[in-house]
Write an enzyme that holds these catalytic residues in place. Structure first.
Site, PDB file in Angstrom:
ATOM      1  N   ARG A   1      -7.382   6.129   8.341  1.00 47.16           N
ATOM      2  CA  ARG A   1      -8.385   5.076   8.132  1.00 47.16           C
ATOM      3  C   ARG A   1      -8.040   4.111   6.990  1.00 47.16           C
ATOM      4  O   ARG A   1      -8.684   3.082   6.829  1.00 47.16           O
ATOM      5  CB  ARG A   1      -9.767   5.707   7.912  1.00 47.16           C
ATOM      6  CG  ARG A   1     -10.379   6.204   9.225  1.00 47.16           C
ATOM      7  CD  ARG A   1     -11.866   6.337   9.099  1.00 47.16           C
ATOM      8  NE  ARG A   1     -12.246   7.568   8.434  1.00 47.16           N
ATOM      9  CZ  ARG A   1     -13.323   7.690   7.661  1.00 47.16           C
ATOM     10  NH1 ARG A   1     -14.107   6.642   7.439  1.00 47.16           N
ATOM     11  NH2 ARG A   1     -13.608   8.846   7.107  1.00 47.16           N
TER      12      ARG A   1
ATOM     13  N   GLY B   1      -5.602  16.040  -2.738  1.00 46.92           N
ATOM     14  CA  GLY B   1      -4.965  14.870  -3.345  1.00 46.92           C
ATOM     15  C   GLY B   1      -5.766  13.595  -3.198  1.00 46.92           C
ATOM     16  O   GLY B   1      -5.491  12.604  -3.866  1.00 46.92           O
TER      17      GLY B   1
ATOM     18  N   ARG C   1      16.050 -38.810 -30.805  1.00 48.24           N
ATOM     19  CA  ARG C   1      15.568 -39.364 -29.535  1.00 48.24           C
ATOM     20  C   ARG C   1      16.089 -40.799 -29.423  1.00 48.24           C
ATOM     21  O   ARG C   1      16.540 -41.379 -30.418  1.00 48.24           O
ATOM     22  CB  ARG C   1      14.032 -39.346 -29.495  1.00 48.24           C
ATOM     23  CG  ARG C   1      13.421 -40.229 -30.549  1.00 48.24           C
ATOM     24  CD  ARG C   1      11.905 -40.212 -30.555  1.00 48.24           C
ATOM     25  NE  ARG C   1      11.397 -41.093 -31.583  1.00 48.24           N
ATOM     26  CZ  ARG C   1      10.415 -40.785 -32.440  1.00 48.24           C
ATOM     27  NH1 ARG C   1       9.831 -39.598 -32.401  1.00 48.24           N
ATOM     28  NH2 ARG C   1      10.031 -41.657 -33.320  1.00 48.24           N
TER      29      ARG C   1
HETATM   30  C1  UD1 Z   1     -12.549  20.283   4.616  1.00 49.43           C
HETATM   31  C2  UD1 Z   1     -13.275  21.609   4.720  1.00 49.43           C
HETATM   32  C3  UD1 Z   1     -14.775  21.359   4.785  1.00 49.43           C
HETATM   33  C4  UD1 Z   1     -15.231  20.548   3.586  1.00 49.43           C
HETATM   34  C5  UD1 Z   1     -14.428  19.267   3.496  1.00 49.43           C
HETATM   35  C6  UD1 Z   1     -14.758  18.539   2.229  1.00 49.43           C
HETATM   36  C7  UD1 Z   1     -11.726  23.011   5.925  1.00 49.43           C
HETATM   37  C8  UD1 Z   1     -11.394  23.645   7.211  1.00 49.43           C
HETATM   38  N1  UD1 Z   1     -12.815  22.283   5.873  1.00 49.43           N
HETATM   39  O1  UD1 Z   1     -12.840  19.524   5.772  1.00 49.43           O
HETATM   40  O2  UD1 Z   1     -15.455  22.598   4.805  1.00 49.43           O
HETATM   41  O3  UD1 Z   1     -16.613  20.280   3.684  1.00 49.43           O
HETATM   42  O4  UD1 Z   1     -13.029  19.562   3.476  1.00 49.43           O
HETATM   43  O5  UD1 Z   1     -14.163  17.287   2.257  1.00 49.43           O
HETATM   44  O6  UD1 Z   1     -11.035  23.213   4.958  1.00 49.43           O
HETATM   45  N2  UD1 Z   1      -4.874  18.547   4.643  1.00 49.43           N
HETATM   46  C9  UD1 Z   1      -3.566  18.936   4.639  1.00 49.43           C
HETATM   47  N3  UD1 Z   1      -3.058  19.535   5.734  1.00 49.43           N
HETATM   48  C10 UD1 Z   1      -3.805  19.768   6.833  1.00 49.43           C
HETATM   49  C11 UD1 Z   1      -5.145  19.369   6.845  1.00 49.43           C
HETATM   50  C12 UD1 Z   1      -5.663  18.756   5.726  1.00 49.43           C
HETATM   51  O7  UD1 Z   1      -2.854  18.765   3.643  1.00 49.43           O
HETATM   52  O8  UD1 Z   1      -3.264  20.331   7.798  1.00 49.43           O
HETATM   53  C13 UD1 Z   1      -5.418  17.913   3.443  1.00 49.43           C
HETATM   54  C14 UD1 Z   1      -5.940  16.526   3.722  1.00 49.43           C
HETATM   55  O9  UD1 Z   1      -4.920  15.569   3.503  1.00 49.43           O
HETATM   56  C15 UD1 Z   1      -7.034  16.402   2.679  1.00 49.43           C
HETATM   57  C16 UD1 Z   1      -7.547  17.825   2.548  1.00 49.43           C
HETATM   58  O10 UD1 Z   1      -6.531  18.656   3.037  1.00 49.43           O
HETATM   59  O11 UD1 Z   1      -6.527  16.004   1.442  1.00 49.43           O
HETATM   60  C17 UD1 Z   1      -8.848  18.073   3.303  1.00 49.43           C
HETATM   61  O12 UD1 Z   1      -8.653  17.761   4.648  1.00 49.43           O
HETATM   62  P1  UD1 Z   1      -9.768  17.032   5.504  1.00 49.43           P
HETATM   63  O13 UD1 Z   1      -9.268  16.866   6.893  1.00 49.43           O
HETATM   64  O14 UD1 Z   1     -10.250  15.863   4.773  1.00 49.43           O
HETATM   65  O15 UD1 Z   1     -10.929  18.091   5.440  1.00 49.43           O
HETATM   66  P2  UD1 Z   1     -11.709  18.740   6.599  1.00 49.43           P
HETATM   67  O16 UD1 Z   1     -10.834  19.700   7.290  1.00 49.43           O
HETATM   68  O17 UD1 Z   1     -12.364  17.693   7.369  1.00 49.43           O
END
Ligand code: UD1
Ligand code: CA
Length: 481
Positions: free
Chosen positions: A29, A122, A463
């Protein structure tokens, strides 16, 4: 909501703190080629904020999980000098990205069994170290501690499911939650503190049997409950501390929240900001007493404002020391970069002035509109009030440097110095071709191009002589045929 000052060394668990920062996600996004965690807030990449907080926390190591843009992210981390000076920074690549549990699994080979692991993201830049200390204290090297928050609209977040006795039983992701669970407004922030050894054991037990077919880090809560380990929640009421950045709009919202925090802190210390909503610090700003700052000013790098300094509207000031009583009029641009800029006591700068690296201005110096100063020293009371350039110059006391005059400091290959001794007057529109010295008390006639040094006390004029041709007829257009 407001943090108490951090006490160094407090609440550090035996075995120390290890930090895992998840930063592999794509950040679709943001619609940018720059990896999301490298977008800047207050002039620092999001990930740098997180690692600086880990440094505040006195973590003994940090593992950054990279994936999308891994090479770029890892290279950028090398420049995060504060964090790099505090702990051993390591990277684990997560390819493909199979969920937050899978992300933390990649760090396992780099984590030892001692102490407590704090899991951070991050893209969540504004968590305060104090909040994390509180989590560590709760964990007490034996429990799992989750950072949670009440959200009026919890859509999308993992819900904190509590038993009838109020204890945390599970985190259920939005997509997996029942209607009843979706009604829960306490959400998981994405931040937890877990004893390292327990975390490693639980990560090995994760599966992806859920709505998103991801390995959820949040599933380890269930394992903790099964294993009889207490799961505690630290519920805070400050959404800014757990807010993640997913879009330019969210980034701008957090930027404003952060700037407002800084503005409030400065105002509490007595700084008079015309409008805290129109004020930006992208670095550090130190202010003595009775500093006034008008609207729309931006401060970058390290800036120090002395007692009674006044900054007019629309100034950009970077890496500079402005001494007591100096007045910086509107629309002035000061950037000291690495060399720095110093503005002396009671100096008057601007409006529309430009001070570049190495500008060292003594007390009561006046620099007026459209005057550029670079790598030059001006002694007490020297003035350059209009439309002028001083580069690689040493200017004595009380010198008056006329409008439109410049130092020709660059011969196309090398730079040379111009010395203008005390009490010299340089007229308008002069070119001082460096290297050259204008002797003390001397005068340079307007329009002169000075290529040879002058003796003290002399008037130098170089000048074309004025000629007068009487009854001069100007050329006329030929009549049309
Ligand atoms: C996660 C939590 C959710 C919480 C929310 C808060 C899980 C399964 N869920 O949601 O309970 O309310 O955060 O924001 O943990 N990332 C990776 N590798 C991956 C997936 C994600 O590095 O495979 C990183 C993303 O870049 C981000 C962070 O982990 O920095 C959180 O990932 P995001 O997808 O935002 O969180 P959710 O899974 O939606
Ligand atoms: Ca996700």
């Amino acid at each position: 909501m407001t943090a108490s000052p951090i006490t160094p060394g407090r609440d550090i668990p035996p075995g120390g703190i290890q930090v895992v920062v998840m930063a592999a996600g794509k950040g679709t996004r943001m619609k940018s080629t720059l990896p999301k965690v490298l977008h800047t807030l207050a002039g620092r990449p999001l990930l740098q904020h997180v690692l600086d907080t880990a440094a505040d926390l006195q973590a003994r190591n940090a593992v950054v999980i990279t994936g999308h843009g891994a090479t770029e992210v890892e290279a950028a981390c090398a420049g995060f000098t504060r964090a790099a000076g505090h702990f051993d920074m390591q990277f684990a690549r997560q390819e493909p990205q199979l969920g937050t549990g899978h992300a933390v699994q990649q760090a396992v080979p780099l984590l030892d069994d001692a102490g407590v692991v704090v899991v951070l993201s991050g893209d969540v830049p504004l968590t305060q170290a104090d909040t994390l200390y509180h989590l560590l204290k709760m964990s007490n090297s034996q429990h799992m501690a989750l950072l949670t928050l009440e959200m009026p609209d919890p859509t999308g977040y993992g819900r904190i499911v509590r038993g009838s006795d109020g204890t945390v039983q599970a985190i259920v992701e939005h997509k997996d939650a029942s209607e009843e669970q979706r009604a829960i407004t306490e959400i998981y922030s994405g931040i937890m503190a877990v004893p390292a050894k327990l975390l490693k054991g639980w990560l090995a037990r994760l599966d992806n049997h859920n709505a998103q077919q991801e390995y959820y880090l949040t599933d380890i809560v269930k394992f903790a409950v099964l294993d009889g380990v207490r799961v505690l929640a630290h519920k805070i009421d400050d959404p800014v501390q757990v807010a993640g950045v997913n879009s330019p709009v969210q980034l701008a919202e957090l930027e404003r929240a952060y700037q407002l925090q800084q503005a409030r802190r400065l105002m509490e210390d007595g700084v008079r900001l015309a409008d805290p909503a129109r004020f930006d610090v992208r670095g550090t700003l130190q202010c003595a007493r009775d500093v006034r700052i008008d609207v729309n000013c931006v401060f970058e790098g390290d800036v120090n404002l002395g007692e009674g300094v006044s900054i007019g509207a629309n100034c950009v000031i970077a890496n500079a020391i402005i001494e007591a009583g100096a007045v910086i009029h509107p629309f002035t641009h000061i950037d000291g970069e690495k060399l720095g800029v110093r503005v002396g006591v009671g100096a008057l700068i601007g409006p529309f002035a430009r001070l570049r690296p190495g500008a060292q201005l003594g007390a009561e110096v006046h620099i007026g509109n459209f005057v550029e100063v670079k790598n030059s020293t001006l002694a007490k009371g020297a003035k350059a009030n209009h439309l002028a350039y001083l580069g690689d110059a040493t200017v004595g006391e009380r010198v008056n440097y006329g409008a439109g005059s410049i130092t020709a400091n660059y011969d196309g290959a090398n730079k040379h110095r111009t010395v203008i001794e005390d009490d010299v007057h340089v007229g308008s529109n002069c070119v001082l071709v460096a290297p050259v010295t204008i002797g003390a008390g001397g005068t340079v006639g307007g329009g002169s191009t000075i290529t040879k040094s002058t003796e003290p006390g002399t008037l130098s004029v170089a000048r074309g002589k004025q000629v007068a041709i009487a009854n001069w007829k100007r050329p006329q257009k030929a009549p049309k045929a």
